[in-house]
Write an enzyme that holds these catalytic residues in place. Structure first.
Site: not given
Ligand code: BGC
Length: 764
Positions: A289
């Site tokens: 993530d």
């Molecule tokens: C979120 C994800 C997301 C990623 C990219 C993160 O903060 O937890 O779900 O895909 O950002 O935007």
């Protein structure tokens, strides 16, 4: 399908035309040898470069870091994928840098958070799950894929399948709710919609199941918080949707921010390798993530070099934004902390994804400047969104059949969300433009035409608290505090209401009151809106509440005051039209809750499939020395699976075709459902099972099947569920998936609380 790929020139190396298997074929020998040849040419830096996912910040940066030096990095072969870059023009530019500017001409992945639609925004995922309609959910993912690929993307960070039983956690809006079985079905439907059976098609994209794992169970419902959970619960309740996604062929998995049994998911080898790959056979790649590799430093796992090595060795393949891999893996290799094989494994998996997408055949497969105008946000895609939104709405109360409204008289349409465009799309709608959405006032006028006099008043701000509004408004104005005094807003609305035949009040949460980093410790309506509802009720006029929110809310007071309530989630780009369709009866609501609504925050977590205690209290009366509260009942405000219709459904008793079965055969449970009301309507018939005696404490009931059926007024249908050993199995203490002989109860009905019962034996 056999395809031919073009001459592929790599500095000095020529891999000439040959044929190879299609994207979704299991990794074929031709793919392996193609990638092996390519990797033979790669330097260690170029291999590490493939593990690097960057964003120039075009989407929503959810952490502090945003990538810099993007162009130079791509040319230097230091980038495997990019996200937040959309439109054929921009994607072409970036891809050209990679395939013309870099030494080995390896194409980039282009990712984005296509969560509930692309520019045609659908209801928030929690709302879509209320439809219990897998064809519909697959269709929304298909439309999203067609739009997103038309805009140059080939990879989505969806579906999110985190099971969650805590509505304080704002990201429940992005989930399929509290149930692992339903969550698994939804995961499969979405992956099918995104990936179909041929990833090399230019309208299909790689899906990502996230956030692996347990992200939906943070302590106290506070986002990113620590998680502590037994393995029994992981395997039986939180892992199933991920396993289903892997078996459905999902291309990538995103690791979660939280720790899992003491080790952050992003560096957890047990999770990413033993469970995901060895146990379940996942053969795609794992992406972190947003900066979750770096965040392991704050978790207390060491410095950037240590956490990057930990992640790689755990089985993480791609590092999102944080550049820990890029900046430290070479050093770790030299110091013997990671091996060539560790880096090769990760690099190979990224290249395989590119191969499966067809990018080595045609790096510009997803780049066609003519497509956006033709495919994105068209009349047809809007129609799908309108239909999806209507099917996602849940009728929570309807006294005296006040709904549907007749197309006559005067309607007072009031509330801070009644004429609002800013909040209709809901959270994580990064590509949607709020200005394209249909407000409720406009939708009501579209649907009711001139036969209804609709009078509007705002009535209240979403919240009067400017400090709170500032926290919510990070992505734009979601809570707009009116220049007028709150008392004036209120009195204007009361006046409008007093002159009407019926009041429709649209209240709830701004879109960013739920979603990421939007946990709430109180989940009621804000004070300004509570007051509005009270004052509207005091007019004595019939009161219909339309409640929009990204999470279950505690609405016991409003439930007592309102004559009817429709819960809509955040309905998406066609919000106003879809709400009007339901309010005026063009669509008879069929949505069913997929998360329990608590009476108060103190009941949380409250969910239907809890395990029994040694001192249960099945009723709502307090009993000393029983498991209950002094100050609130055990039962929730609304149970899982709950939702009314404008018509009535009557259930017969359950018929079982036999009274016992073995693990080799099956048993059929059937029930007849009759529409006894005046409207045609759909009903979600739900099957639950309870294992009466088990080697580990069984849940009181678990969803094991459902069917959505359509019944004309007066019509009956018999619904059959086939029960096999699978429906009776669970992970035992040794984490083996087993069934155990003994008695079982079968429940079938309209929600997890109102059920018919029968029982049978599983015999050896
Ligand atoms: C979120 C994800 C997301 C990623 C990219 C993160 O903060 O937890 O779900 O895909 O950002 O935007």
């Amino acid at each position: 399908m056999i395809r031919t790929f073009l001459m592929f020139l790599i500095a000095g190396l020529t891999i000439s035309s040959c044929s190879r298997p299609s994207a979704n074929d299991s990794a074929g020998g031709e793919m392996d040898s193609f990638i092996s040849d390519l990797m033979d040419e790669m330097t260690i830096e170029e291999k590490i470069g493939q593990l690097n996912l960057i964003t120039p910040g075009g989407g929503i940066p959810t952490g502090e870091a945003v990538s810099t030096n993007v162009e130079a990095s791509i040319k230097e072969g230091k980038v495997g994928g990019i996200f937040g870059v959309t439109s054929p023009e921009k994607v072409r530019k970036a891809q050209t840098l990679a395939v013309e500017g870099s030494r080995l001409k390896i194409p980039l992945l282009f990712g984005s958070d296509v969560i509930h639609g692309y520019k045609t925004t659908f209801p928030i995922p929690l709302g879509l799950s209320f439809s219990w309609d897998m064809n519909l959910i697959e269709k929304t993912a298909r439309v999203a894929a067609v739009e997103a690929t038309a805009d140059g993307l080939n990879w989505t960070f969806s579906p999110m399948v985190d099971v969650s039983r805590d509505p304080r956690w704002g990201r429940v809006a992005e989930t399929a709710g509290e149930d692992p079985f339903l969550g698994s079905e939804i995961a499969k439907a979405m992956i099918q919609g995104y990936q179909m059976d041929d990833l090399t098609a230019n309208t299909t994209m790689l899906a990502t199941v996230k956030h692996f794992a347990l992200y939906g169970a943070p302590e106290a419902g506070r986002d990113y918080n620590t998680v502590d959970m037994s393995r029994l619960r992981m395997f039986n309740e939180y892992f199933p949707p991920f396993k289903a996604a892997v078996h459905a062929g999902v291309g990538s998995v995103m690791s979660s921010f939280n720790d899992v049994d003491g080790i952050p998911a992003t560096g957890n080898k047990w999770l990413l390798t033993e469970v995901l790959r060895n146990k379940w056979g996942f053969d795609g790649f794992v992406v972190s993530d947003y900066t979750s590799v770096n965040e392991m430093i704050a978790h207390g796992m060491g410095d950037l070099q240590a956490v990057s090595a930990l992640a790689l060795k755990a089985g993480l393949d791609m590092d999102m934004v944080g550049e820990g891999f890029l900046t430290t893996l070479r050093k770790s290799l030299d110091e013997g902390i990671v091996t060539d094989e560790d880096i090769d494994n990760a690099c190979r998996r990224i290249l395989e994804a590119k191969y499966k997408l067809g990018l080595f055949d045609n790096s510009f497969l997803y780049v066609n400047e003519a497509l956006p105008a033709r495919e994105i946000l068209t009349e047809a895609t809007r129609a799908v969104s309108r239909d999806a939104a209507a099917r996602s709405m849940v009728l929570l109360k309807n006294n005296d059949q006040i709904l549907p409204l007749k197309s006559e008289g005067t309607v007072a349409l009031v509330g801070p969300l009644a004429n609002d465009k800013n909040n209709m799309l809901g959270t994580w709608a990064v590509s949607g433009d709020p200005q394209t959405s249909v407000p409720v006032l406009e939708g009501m006028r579209n649907v009711a035409g001139n036969s209804v006099n609709i009078r509007y008043a705002k009535g209240a701000n979403i919240s009067d608290d400017a400090e709170f509004a500032e926290k919510v408004n990070v992505f734009g104005p979601r809570i707009v505090i009116d220049d007028r005094d709150p008392a004036d807003l209120l009195s204007e609305a009361v006046k409008v209401a007093a002159g009407a035949d019926v009041i429709v009040a649209v209240v709830g949460e701004a879109s960013e009151m739920s979603g990421e980093s939007a946990s709430r410790s109180e989940i009621s309506l804000p004070e300004s809106q509570k007051l509005l509802v009270k004052e509207l009720d005091a007019t004595g006029k019939p009161l219909v509440l339309v409640i929009m929110s990204g999470r279950p809310l505690t609405i016991d007071e409003e439930l007592a005051l309102a004559d009817a309530i429709i819960f809509t989630g955040h309905p998406g780009v066609e919000a106003g039209n879809a709400i009007a369709d339901v309010v005026f009866g063009n669509y008879n609501p069929s949505g069913k809750l997929t998360m329990t609504f608590p009476r108060n925050v103190g009941q949380i977590p409250v969910y239907y499939s809890h395990r029994a205690t040694g001192r249960p209290n099945p009723g709502d009366e307090f009993q000393k020395f029983r498991s209950n509260y002094l100050d609130v009942e055990n039962s929730p405000l609304f149970p899982f699976g709950y939702g009314l219709s404008y018509t009535e459904f009557e259930y017969s008793e359950i018929t079982l075709d036999k009274s016992s079965m073995t693990s080799e055969d099956s048993l059929t449970a059937s029930i007849t459902v009759t529409n006894t009301g005046d409207y045609a309507g759909e009903e979600v018939v739900q099957l639950y099972i309870h294992d009466q005696v088990r080697s580990i404490t069984p849940p009181v009931k678990e969803l094991k099947g459902f069917k959505k059926i359509m019944l004309e007024s007066g019509e009956s249908k018999t619904v059959e569920f086939v029960i096999t050993e699978k429906e009776l199995s669970f992970y035992n203490y040794d984490i083996d998936f087993v069934s155990e002989p003994g008695g079982f109860e079968v429940f079938i009905g309209t929600n997890s609380d109102e059920l018919q019962t029968a029982s049978f034996e599983l015999i050896e």
